[in-house]
Enzyme design. Structure first.
Site, PDB file in Angstrom:
ATOM      1  N   HIS A  84       0.878  -1.175   0.076  1.00  0.00           N
ATOM      2  CA  HIS A  84      -0.133   0.143   0.181  1.00  0.00           C
ATOM      3  C   HIS A  84       0.871   1.144   0.146  1.00  0.00           C
ATOM      4  CE1 HIS A  84       0.517   1.605   4.015  1.00  0.00           C
ATOM      5  NE2 HIS A  84       0.692   0.396   4.623  1.00  0.00           N
ATOM      6  N   CYS A  85       0.191   2.339  -0.545  1.00  0.00           N
ATOM      7  CA  CYS A  85       0.879   3.842  -0.593  1.00  0.00           C
ATOM      8  C   CYS A  85       0.020   4.510   0.282  1.00  0.00           C
ATOM      9  CB  CYS A  85       1.029   4.098  -1.909  1.00  0.00           C
ATOM     10  SG  CYS A  85      -0.379   4.548  -2.775  1.00  0.00           S
ATOM     11  N   MET A  86       0.186   5.889  -0.082  1.00  0.00           N
ATOM     12  CA  MET A  86      -0.565   6.817   1.018  1.00  0.00           C
ATOM     13  C   MET A  86      -1.956   6.529   0.943  1.00  0.00           C
ATOM     14  SD  MET A  86       1.109   8.736   2.972  1.00  0.00           S
ATOM     15  CE  MET A  86      -0.371  10.224   3.111  1.00  0.00           C
ATOM     16  N   ARG A 120      -3.620   3.825  -1.484  1.00  0.00           N
ATOM     17  CA  ARG A 120      -4.067   2.796  -2.357  1.00  0.00           C
ATOM     18  C   ARG A 120      -3.444   1.445  -1.794  1.00  0.00           C
ATOM     19  NH1 ARG A 120      -2.847   5.429  -8.523  1.00  0.00           N
ATOM     20  NH2 ARG A 120      -3.509   7.407  -8.108  1.00  0.00           N
TER      21      ARG A 120
END
Length: 505
Positions: A29-31, A33
């Site tokens: 995961h990123c910020m 998504r």
């Protein structure tokens, strides 16, 4: 329902809609998504996935990306990983396919094969440059939470120092805020080696040389080095070299002595190259980046802001915005803040203004208006994917007018940079209203906040006006405002019928 149960329920709802655990090859995961590697994207039930309350949108890229929003994605991801592991552990082994003939191929199977072929073709069309930028992004994206946390603490500490409050606490806050930035090169080296297939700890070890205080005793290119010289760019280069040396060693070093020889040679060769070449060169590049950004905004602030704010959304669509991540980090490392991010954040403001105009121009299209209502508040907070992929991009023209709004907002902020008032951010990641706690500049926090807020307003208004008056043709308005039981005009262009747009939304 407790927060933990809510996030577990979200993960449990997503898993079967992406084909189950057997179809998931990677989870990250990123910020905002949840990023999934999937074996067969034709198994994804995309419309059902978009209909989940927690899902703000989906993005198809090298990974399948489900937009959940900041905070939520960090809580859903571990629940999703746990469900994947549990389902794999409980799954029985699949029996071998029987020999002989097979059933006739159904239309659904043909459609699935076609989808798989399209996905394969898309993967083949990924250019090496874009793939390289994605790998660079994979190095820096995991650092964003620490950058945000330390950036907010730094801003709070600056406020307390200016107000002369809690003088016994501010030194501690300064240490907390600065500790990560002092060692960021080590984390970059670790992630670089991990991303490019080396041993992560060796990448961190090589990069740590850059921040070691005693490098001041080393002379290269006729001058003594400075601790931290070269920064994240030097760490990136050093770790890449370390990966190359490590892989070369493993080709010829016997297994019996590999554990002794390979790490030693990797650190020694890469370390010497870092001290007597890479630190100096990366330091020169870092200085050039800082000087170039200052020159650009000092001499062409309004014009540069117009271009940066207007082109940022297309850069995001092409994946080229990832090239800016090391530049932002280098500016933060050198000046304490990046002057580019507040300008680029204006693209989100133009997107919000465009969405408001679309909402008013399509009073009878309940599908699009419902999407806008649910995606607007995340848009104000800087999460723009639901509005981009659910509203403006499928409609076409409003995406262009949203970019125009971002251009005018960027020009406004850039103008003040040109007049000598730097508006910067101490971290990367957030935008919109979420960027306020991270703002910093050279003329006081109050003035910096006022300029950024005014820039957002300019972006909102410009995006709204441009979209309201130029975002739709008469044919589009007639077609998109048609009641569900009314036929679309015969002369309507086939690009954007209500049904087709509703499907994309």
């Amino acid at each position: 329902m407790s927060e933990e149960n809510k996030h577990r329920a979200t993960a449990a709802a997503i898993l079967p809609l992406v084909g189950g655990a057997a179809n998931v090859t990677s989870v990250a995961h990123c910020m905002t998504r949840l990023r999934l590697g999937l074996r067969d994207r034709s198994l994804v039930q995309e419309e059902a996935l978009k209909a989940l309350p927690a899902v703000m949108g989906v993005v198809e890229d090298d990974t399948y990306q489900i937009v959940l929003g900041p905070g939520t994605v960090a809580r859903v991801t571990p629940e999703f990983e746990a469900l994947v592991e549990a389902e794999r552990a409980d799954a029985p082994e699949e029996p071998a396919a029987p020999a002989g003939g097979s059933d006739p191929v159904t239309a659904e199977e043909l459609a699935a094969q076609g989808a798989a072929l399209r996905a394969e073709r898309k993967a083949r069309n990924a250019t090496p440059f874009k793939l390289f930028l994605r790998r660079i992004a994979n190095i820096f994206v995991p650092l964003i939470p620490a950058l945000i946390g330390c950036g907010i603490i730094a801003g709070l500490n600056g406020l307390l120092v200016n107000l002369q409050w809690l003088p016994a606490v501010t030194p501690a806050l300064a240490a907390i805020a600065s500790g990560f930035m002092a060692l960021i090169a080590v984390f970059v080296g670790y992630n670089t080696a991990k991303e490019f297939g080396g041993t992560p700890i060796l990448g961190g070890a090589v990069a740590s040389i850059i921040v070691y205080a005693k490098v001041a005793d080393v002379e290269a290119f006729g001058q003594h080095l400075s601790p931290g010289q070269g920064g994240v760019l030097g760490a990136l280069a050093a770790a890449c070299l370390g990966v190359y040396v490590e892989k070369r060693c493993r080709r010829w070093v016997p297994e019996s002595v590999d554990v002794l020889v390979t790490p030693t040679v990797t650190v020694l060769v890469s370390g010497l190259a870092t001290l007597f070449g890479l630190m100096f060169l990366a330091g020169e590049v870092s200085s050039w980046i800082g000087d170039a950004a200052d020159w650009l905004l000092a001499h062409g602030g309004a014009g540069a802001g117009f271009l940066l704010g207007g082109l940022f959304l297309p850069l995001v669509m092409l994946g080229l915005h990832q090239a800016l991540i090391p530049i932002h980090t280098t500016l933060i490392e050198g000046a304490g803040f990046t002057v580019l991010l507040p300008i680029l954040a204006m693209a989100g403001a133009g997107q919000v203004g465009a969405a408001l105009a679309i909402y008013l121009r399509l009073p009878r299209n309940t599908s699009i208006r419902t999407t806008i209502r649910s995606a607007l508040w995340p848009g104000f907070l800087g999460v723009g994917e639901p509005l981009i992929y659910g509203v403006s991009l499928p409609l076409g023209r409003p995406f262009v007018t949203a970019c125009a709004g971002g251009a005018f907002g960027g020009a406004f902020v850039g103008l003040f940079n040109q007049l000598g008032t730097d508006v910067g951010s101490t971290a990367i990641g957030p935008s919109g209203w979420a960027l306020f706690p991270l703002l910093d500049g050279n003329h006081g926090l109050a003035q910096t906040i006022a300029i950024y807020a005014a820039g957002l307003i300019v972006g909102y208004v410009a995006g709204f006006v441009a979209t309201y008056w130029f975002g739709f043709t008469r044919t589009m308005l007639a077609e998109l405002n048609a009641a569900p039981d009314e036929p679309a005009p015969a002369s309507a262009a086939p690009l954007a019928t209500e049904d087709r747009v509703a499907e994309k939304v």
